[in-house]
Design a protein around this motif. Sequence first.
Motif, mmCIF file in Angstrom:
data_model
loop_
_atom_site.group_PDB
_atom_site.id
_atom_site.type_symbol
_atom_site.label_atom_id
_atom_site.label_comp_id
_atom_site.label_asym_id
_atom_site.label_seq_id
_atom_site.Cartn_x
_atom_site.Cartn_y
_atom_site.Cartn_z
ATOM 1 N N THR A 53 0.838 -1.209 0.000
ATOM 2 C CA THR A 53 0.000 0.000 0.000
ATOM 3 C C THR A 53 0.872 1.258 0.000
ATOM 4 N N MET A 54 1.919 1.276 0.824
ATOM 5 C CA MET A 54 2.809 2.463 0.843
ATOM 6 C C MET A 54 3.440 2.681 -0.536
ATOM 7 N N ILE A 55 3.850 1.592 -1.171
ATOM 8 C CA ILE A 55 4.496 1.718 -2.490
ATOM 9 C C ILE A 55 3.480 2.185 -3.540
ATOM 10 N N PHE A 56 2.287 1.613 -3.532
ATOM 11 C CA PHE A 56 1.261 2.033 -4.501
ATOM 12 C C PHE A 56 0.901 3.507 -4.284
ATOM 13 N N GLU A 57 0.793 3.935 -3.002
ATOM 14 C CA GLU A 57 0.461 5.350 -2.736
ATOM 15 C C GLU A 57 1.552 6.270 -3.297
ATOM 16 N N TYR A 58 2.798 5.859 -3.113
ATOM 17 C CA TYR A 58 3.924 6.638 -3.660
ATOM 18 C C TYR A 58 3.831 6.708 -5.191
ATOM 19 N N LEU A 59 3.513 5.578 -5.832
ATOM 20 C CA LEU A 59 3.425 5.570 -7.301
ATOM 21 C C LEU A 59 2.259 6.439 -7.775
ATOM 22 N N ILE A 60 1.129 6.387 -7.059
ATOM 23 C CA ILE A 60 -0.036 7.212 -7.424
ATOM 24 C C ILE A 60 0.342 8.695 -7.323
ATOM 25 N N GLU A 61 1.030 9.068 -6.224
ATOM 26 C CA GLU A 61 1.480 10.467 -6.057
ATOM 27 C C GLU A 61 2.354 10.890 -7.230
ATOM 28 N N ASN A 62 3.011 9.917 -7.848
ATOM 29 C CA ASN A 62 3.910 10.225 -8.961
ATOM 30 C C ASN A 62 3.303 9.914 -10.328
ATOM 31 N N ILE A 149 1.679 -0.867 -21.139
ATOM 32 C CA ILE A 149 2.246 -1.665 -20.039
ATOM 33 C C ILE A 149 3.772 -1.496 -19.995
ATOM 34 N N SER A 150 4.419 -1.527 -21.168
ATOM 35 C CA SER A 150 5.883 -1.394 -21.210
ATOM 36 C C SER A 150 6.315 -0.020 -20.713
ATOM 37 N N GLU A 151 5.627 1.027 -21.199
ATOM 38 C CA GLU A 151 5.982 2.391 -20.765
ATOM 39 C C GLU A 151 5.775 2.559 -19.265
ATOM 40 N N GLU A 152 4.646 2.061 -18.770
ATOM 41 C CA GLU A 152 4.362 2.184 -17.335
ATOM 42 C C GLU A 152 5.396 1.402 -16.520
ATOM 43 N N ALA A 153 5.761 0.202 -16.972
ATOM 44 C CA ALA A 153 6.727 -0.613 -16.228
ATOM 45 C C ALA A 153 8.072 0.109 -16.126
ATOM 46 N N ARG A 154 8.483 0.770 -17.218
ATOM 47 C CA ARG A 154 9.769 1.489 -17.177
ATOM 48 C C ARG A 154 9.689 2.700 -16.252
ATOM 49 N N LYS A 155 8.531 3.402 -16.275
ATOM 50 C CA LYS A 155 8.352 4.550 -15.356
ATOM 51 C C LYS A 155 8.359 4.066 -13.911
ATOM 52 N N ILE A 156 7.628 2.975 -13.659
ATOM 53 C CA ILE A 156 7.552 2.422 -12.297
ATOM 54 C C ILE A 156 8.955 2.043 -11.825
ATOM 55 N N ASN A 157 9.748 1.458 -12.726
ATOM 56 C CA ASN A 157 11.112 1.078 -12.356
ATOM 57 C C ASN A 157 11.910 2.299 -11.894
ATOM 58 N N GLN A 158 11.853 3.378 -12.666
ATOM 59 C CA GLN A 158 12.629 4.577 -12.295
ATOM 60 C C GLN A 158 12.152 5.133 -10.953
ATOM 61 N N LEU A 159 10.835 5.154 -10.745
ATOM 62 C CA LEU A 159 10.294 5.673 -9.481
ATOM 63 C C LEU A 159 10.693 4.773 -8.305
ATOM 64 N N LEU A 160 10.657 3.466 -8.534
ATOM 65 C CA LEU A 160 10.993 2.548 -7.428
ATOM 66 C C LEU A 160 12.487 2.564 -7.114
ATOM 67 N N ILE A 169 18.317 0.945 -0.116
ATOM 68 C CA ILE A 169 18.089 -0.361 -0.767
ATOM 69 C C ILE A 169 18.337 -0.245 -2.273
ATOM 70 N N GLU A 170 19.024 -1.254 -2.807
ATOM 71 C CA GLU A 170 19.211 -1.332 -4.242
ATOM 72 C C GLU A 170 18.090 -2.219 -4.814
ATOM 73 N N LEU A 171 17.370 -1.663 -5.812
ATOM 74 C CA LEU A 171 16.291 -2.434 -6.445
ATOM 75 C C LEU A 171 16.904 -3.273 -7.564
ATOM 76 N N VAL A 172 17.022 -4.565 -7.327
ATOM 77 C CA VAL A 172 17.693 -5.471 -8.270
ATOM 78 C C VAL A 172 16.758 -5.815 -9.427
ATOM 79 N N ASP A 173 15.562 -6.298 -9.091
ATOM 80 C CA ASP A 173 14.543 -6.596 -10.106
ATOM 81 C C ASP A 173 13.189 -6.711 -9.425
ATOM 82 N N PHE A 174 12.142 -6.790 -10.209
ATOM 83 C CA PHE A 174 10.804 -6.975 -9.638
ATOM 84 C C PHE A 174 9.840 -7.446 -10.722
ATOM 85 N N LYS A 175 8.685 -7.924 -10.246
ATOM 86 C CA LYS A 175 7.614 -8.379 -11.145
ATOM 87 C C LYS A 175 6.367 -7.560 -10.831
#
Length: 237
Positions: A53-62, A149-160, A169-175
């Motif tokens: 929830t904290m991560i989704f709220e951060y992504l929504i803010e962005n 989906i591809s564009e959003e995934a790349r944006k989400i990666n940069q934000l995360l 924390i280093e973000l190595v990978d995610f699904k």
Amino acid sequence: MSQLLYEGKAKQIYSTENPEEVLIHYKDDATAGNGAKKAQFEDKGVLNAAISTMIFEYLIENGIKTHLIKQVNDRDVLCEKIDIVLLEVIMRNIATGSLTSRLGIKEGTKLNPPILEFCYKKDEFNDPLINTDHALALGLATREEIETISEEARKINQLLIKLFAEIGIELVDFKVEFGRNPKGEIVLADEISPDTCRLWDVETHSKLDKDRFRQDLGNVIDAYREIHKRLLARKEK
Ligand code: 5GP
């Protein structure tokens, strides 16, 4: 009356009085290797509900569109009912896991640019790696949806990457997974938590994610608590 609509490995989905909303219930179950290995960790569900929830709220803010409406108690999160796209969308910043075993890239290699992969969400076939043509031929999504989906995934990666860097924390990978909401828009769905990301401590390089369970490293729940503690401290600043 709420009804169980779907039961996954770590979550249950319940109907609500509103046909356009569902309740996602986070369980303490953990599985690895497509269910080959199973365990329960006390409070994992509580921690993942709060972390996601904290991560989704951060992504929504962005500016990221997601299915999240609000967390309603320690294990239940109210979300828009979506039609899930049967793709597991993986973003990789550092080589590890199935990438190193598949391509022989040395573990720990920084990936520039980050690698976007699609897997077909199909347990019977162990979620095989596919490309855009497979996704189109299988009718999983339209070309336009795959582009979004591809564009959003790349944006989400940069934000995360930025969010996790702020908490050491280093973000190595995610699904991540996406779905179509009642308006037909593509939105980020499912969860983002230590179950779905690889998170390495910047200083100690210790693994603070589900790899502790997959690789029998011990202290699984301590790692999840540490991620929760750091995200909460950042939010309360
Ligand atoms: P790999 O393909 O290296 O096993 O996983 C890449 C990333 O995607 C890791 O962060 C891993 O946690 C996540 N991931 C891939 N498939 C799944 C899955 O089926 N379930 C979960 N929870 N995470 C997955």
